[in-house]
Design a protein around this motif. Structure first.
Motif, short mmCIF file in Angstrom:
data_model
loop_
_atom_site.label_atom_id
_atom_site.label_comp_id
_atom_site.label_asym_id
_atom_site.label_seq_id
_atom_site.Cartn_x
_atom_site.Cartn_y
_atom_site.Cartn_z
N ASN A 129 0.83 -1.21 0.00
CA ASN A 129 0.00 0.00 0.00
C ASN A 129 0.86 1.26 0.00
N ILE A 130 1.94 1.24 0.75
CA ILE A 130 2.84 2.40 0.79
C ILE A 130 3.45 2.63 -0.58
N GLN A 131 3.83 1.56 -1.27
CA GLN A 131 4.38 1.69 -2.62
C GLN A 131 3.36 2.33 -3.55
N LEU A 132 2.10 1.90 -3.45
CA LEU A 132 1.04 2.48 -4.28
C LEU A 132 0.84 3.97 -3.98
N ILE A 133 0.90 4.32 -2.71
CA ILE A 133 0.74 5.72 -2.31
C ILE A 133 1.89 6.56 -2.84
N VAL A 134 3.11 6.05 -2.74
CA VAL A 134 4.28 6.76 -3.25
C VAL A 134 4.15 6.96 -4.76
N GLU A 135 3.73 5.93 -5.48
CA GLU A 135 3.54 6.06 -6.92
C GLU A 135 2.46 7.10 -7.25
N LEU A 136 1.40 7.12 -6.45
CA LEU A 136 0.36 8.13 -6.64
C LEU A 136 0.92 9.53 -6.46
N PHE A 137 1.69 9.72 -5.38
CA PHE A 137 2.30 11.03 -5.14
C PHE A 137 3.23 11.44 -6.28
N GLN A 138 4.01 10.48 -6.79
CA GLN A 138 4.91 10.78 -7.89
C GLN A 138 4.13 11.19 -9.13
N THR A 139 3.03 10.50 -9.41
CA THR A 139 2.19 10.84 -10.55
C THR A 139 1.59 12.23 -10.38
N MET A 140 1.09 12.49 -9.19
CA MET A 140 0.49 13.81 -8.92
C MET A 140 1.53 14.91 -9.05
N SER A 141 2.73 14.66 -8.58
CA SER A 141 3.79 15.65 -8.64
C SER A 141 4.19 15.95 -10.08
N SER A 142 4.36 14.91 -10.89
CA SER A 142 4.77 15.14 -12.28
C SER A 142 3.66 15.81 -13.08
N ARG A 143 2.42 15.48 -12.79
CA ARG A 143 1.31 16.15 -13.48
C ARG A 143 1.23 17.60 -13.08
N GLY A 144 1.51 17.90 -11.82
CA GLY A 144 1.47 19.28 -11.36
C GLY A 144 2.52 20.12 -12.05
N GLU A 145 3.70 19.55 -12.23
CA GLU A 145 4.78 20.28 -12.92
C GLU A 145 4.41 20.52 -14.38
N ALA A 146 3.82 19.51 -15.03
CA ALA A 146 3.43 19.64 -16.43
C ALA A 146 2.32 20.67 -16.57
N THR A 147 1.38 20.66 -15.64
CA THR A 147 0.28 21.63 -15.68
C THR A 147 0.81 23.04 -15.48
N ALA A 148 1.72 23.22 -14.55
CA ALA A 148 2.30 24.54 -14.31
C ALA A 148 3.02 25.05 -15.55
N LYS A 149 3.73 24.16 -16.23
CA LYS A 149 4.44 24.55 -17.45
C LYS A 149 3.45 24.97 -18.53
#
Length: 72
Positions: A18-38
């Protein structure tokens, strides 16, 4: 308790999977946030591109407000 503390407390009771899934979710959210900001920063650079190309009627604000107000 802050949100971060609450999240940490909840994470302590999770399985490794579950922790691995949560970390992957955070990574996805982070990369999408950077792309959206750009994308947003690029969009704002184009602001004014259609200046003097699109001409709205003088009473546009009043007409628009009258159309939107019933929806609120």
């Amino acid at each position: 308790m802050t949100l971060l503390q609450e999240a940490y407390t909840l994470m302590q009771g999770q399985s490794e999977k579950n922790i691995q899934l949560i970390v992957e979710l955070f990574q996805t959210m982070s990369s999408r946030g950077e792309a959206t900001a750009k994308l947003l920063s690029e969009a704002f650079k184009r602001t004014g591109l259609a200046k003097n190309v699109v001409k709205l009627p003088d009473d546009f604000d009043e007409t628009f407000d009258a159309l939107v107000m019933p929806l609120l």
